[in-house]
Design an enzyme around this catalytic site. Structure first.
Site, PDB file in Angstrom:
ATOM      1  N   ARG A 232      22.598 -18.086 -15.455  1.00  0.00           N
ATOM      2  CA  ARG A 232      21.272 -18.511 -15.006  1.00  0.00           C
ATOM      3  C   ARG A 232      21.171 -18.244 -13.516  1.00  0.00           C
ATOM      4  NH1 ARG A 232      19.970 -18.323 -19.490  1.00  0.00           N
ATOM      5  NH2 ARG A 232      19.234 -19.983 -20.868  1.00  0.00           N
ATOM      6  N   GLU A 261      12.936 -16.710 -11.507  1.00  0.00           N
ATOM      7  CA  GLU A 261      12.417 -15.577 -12.268  1.00  0.00           C
ATOM      8  C   GLU A 261      11.069 -15.909 -12.922  1.00  0.00           C
ATOM      9  OE1 GLU A 261      16.050 -15.282 -14.612  1.00  0.00           O
ATOM     10  OE2 GLU A 261      14.977 -16.032 -16.380  1.00  0.00           O
ATOM     11  N   HIS A 279      16.231 -10.490 -17.273  1.00  0.00           N
ATOM     12  CA  HIS A 279      16.742 -11.502 -18.222  1.00  0.00           C
ATOM     13  C   HIS A 279      16.676 -10.991 -19.673  1.00  0.00           C
ATOM     14  CE1 HIS A 279      17.304 -16.089 -18.953  1.00  0.00           C
ATOM     15  NE2 HIS A 279      17.974 -15.365 -19.817  1.00  0.00           N
TER      16      HIS A 279
HETATM   17  C1  8YV Z   1      17.499 -15.329 -23.512  1.00  0.00           C
HETATM   18  C2  8YV Z   1      19.393 -16.638 -22.798  1.00  0.00           C
HETATM   19  O1  8YV Z   1      17.134 -16.391 -24.332  1.00  0.00           O
HETATM   20  O2  8YV Z   1      19.957 -17.588 -24.859  1.00  0.00           O
HETATM   21  C3  8YV Z   1      19.837 -17.752 -23.657  1.00  0.00           C
HETATM   22  O3  8YV Z   1      20.069 -18.846 -23.117  1.00  0.00           O
HETATM   23  O4  8YV Z   1      19.315 -16.763 -21.638  1.00  0.00           O
HETATM   24  C4  8YV Z   1      19.005 -15.333 -23.396  1.00  0.00           C
HETATM   25  O5  8YV Z   1      19.588 -15.112 -24.571  1.00  0.00           O
HETATM   26  C5  8YV Z   1      16.946 -14.099 -24.075  1.00  0.00           C
HETATM   27  O6  8YV Z   1      17.376 -13.023 -23.343  1.00  0.00           O
HETATM   28  C6  8YV Z   1      15.430 -14.203 -24.122  1.00  0.00           C
HETATM   29  O7  8YV Z   1      14.814 -13.228 -23.435  1.00  0.00           O
END
Ligand code: 8YV
Length: 313
Positions: A232, A261, A279
């Site tokens: 993150r 972001e 992301h």
């Molecule tokens: C995003 C993520 O959800 O699962 C997570 O916590 O950060 C990623 O898998 C995914 O890239 C959505 O765009």
């Protein structure tokens, strides 16, 4: 289940949206001017929230939904959900572990390769027609580099496995030592950084891991070090990172996530030693569909009084 009100907090995947629409009474938060505008007339109808990495279920949302029973997030990360509140209210929570592990680990290695071997820069070099006039810059070897991983959970372990296949010695920092892995453990993040050439952030975002990569860690990684973040944005003190990259105190970075972001510090746009992604850790056709199925199956299991597939609470 067509009468069960489900609130989707942001657009995630059209397949998920369509499937939720087919099965439940779906409310799309982004069709309303604000959450309060939505809540004013619809809050009692909502029994489930489908959140994601942009909007989850914070205290204000949970407090406004008196009949909320379950939050099923389209993510493995839980940082956008007020878990304490959910526990207090007896609200179930599910996420999407395992199905995305390979993709996120693949991307971490991909980012390291892209930064060290200058893949994006070389691509632009060819496409801009420079090849006939000049030679591309030399890259830096990836195989054999010392890889340090922050967080040796599912994703961190999958990254370690891949790094080992590249002949990289792996060390890690996590809450507890995992002697069975055989990787070197550092209880102190500064020691991990000082002994790594590539430092990869792969832990969950919690109060304890907020800004786990700060100025001291960046300086311990040093001017030849590379930082990769597929966790993150808030794991890293971003202004400090930008400062280190522009001042040459860090060799490069591969970033899939950012503190605010989709806002990305513009100072990074001009740097060739930085690879920036929007992301997309788990964003493959295959995995997104598996994540969507898991979200739906968890909701169906809950409303049929069956065991949840991936319960968090
Ligand atoms: C995003 C993520 O959800 O699962 C997570 O916590 O950060 C990623 O898998 C995914 O890239 C959505 O765009």
């Amino acid at each position: 289940m067509e009468s069960i009100g489900v609130l989707m907090t942001s657009p995630m995947l059209s397949y998920l949206e369509q499937e939720l629409e087919r099965r439940f009474k779906l409310f799309k938060l982004w069709n309303y001017p604000s959450f309060s505008a939505f809540a004013q007339s619809n809050s009692p109808s909502i029994l489930a929230v489908v959140g994601g990495t942009t909007i989850g279920a914070d205290a204000q949302m949970i407090d406004s939904l008196p009949n909320l029973e379950i939050v099923s997030t389209f993510s493995v990360g839980l940082d956008k959900i007020d878990l304490t509140k959910c526990k207090q209210r007896g609200i179930r929570v599910t996420n999407t572990p395992d199905v995305l592990t390979d993709d996120v680990a693949d991307l971490a290695i991909g980012l390291a390769l892209a930064v060290l071997r200058r893949i994006c820069e070389a691509d632009r070099f060819v496409k801009n027609g420079f090849w006939k006039k000049a030679s591309p810059e030399l890259g830096v070897k990836f195989s054999g580099k010392a890889v340090g991983i922050i967080g040796l959970g599912r994703i961190g372990s999958a990254i370690a496995k891949r790094a080992i296949a590249f002949g990289c010695p792996v060390s890690y920092n996590s809450r507890t030592e995992k002697p069975e892995t055989g990787y070197k453990y550092y209880s102190n993040i500064l020691d991990l950084a000082a002994n790594s050439e590539i430092l990869i952030v792969a832990c969950a975002l919690t109060k304890e891991t907020y800004h786990i990569v700060n100025r001291k860690v960046i300086d311990a990684l040093g001017p030849k070090g590379i930082l990769i973040n597929i966790g993150r944005g808030k794991h890293v003190d971003e202004p400090e990172l930008v400062c280190a990259l522009t001042e040459g105190r860090l060799a490069g970075a591969g970033l899939d996530v950012f503190e605010d972001e989709p806002e990305v510090p513009e100072q990074l746009f001009g740097l060739e030693n930085v690879v920036l992604l929007p992301h997309v850790g788990s964003d493959t056709i295959e995995t997104s569909k598996e994540m969507a199925e898991l979200v739906i199956q968890n909701l169906e299991a809950h409303f049929l009084n069956k065991p949840l597939l991936s319960p968090v609470i």
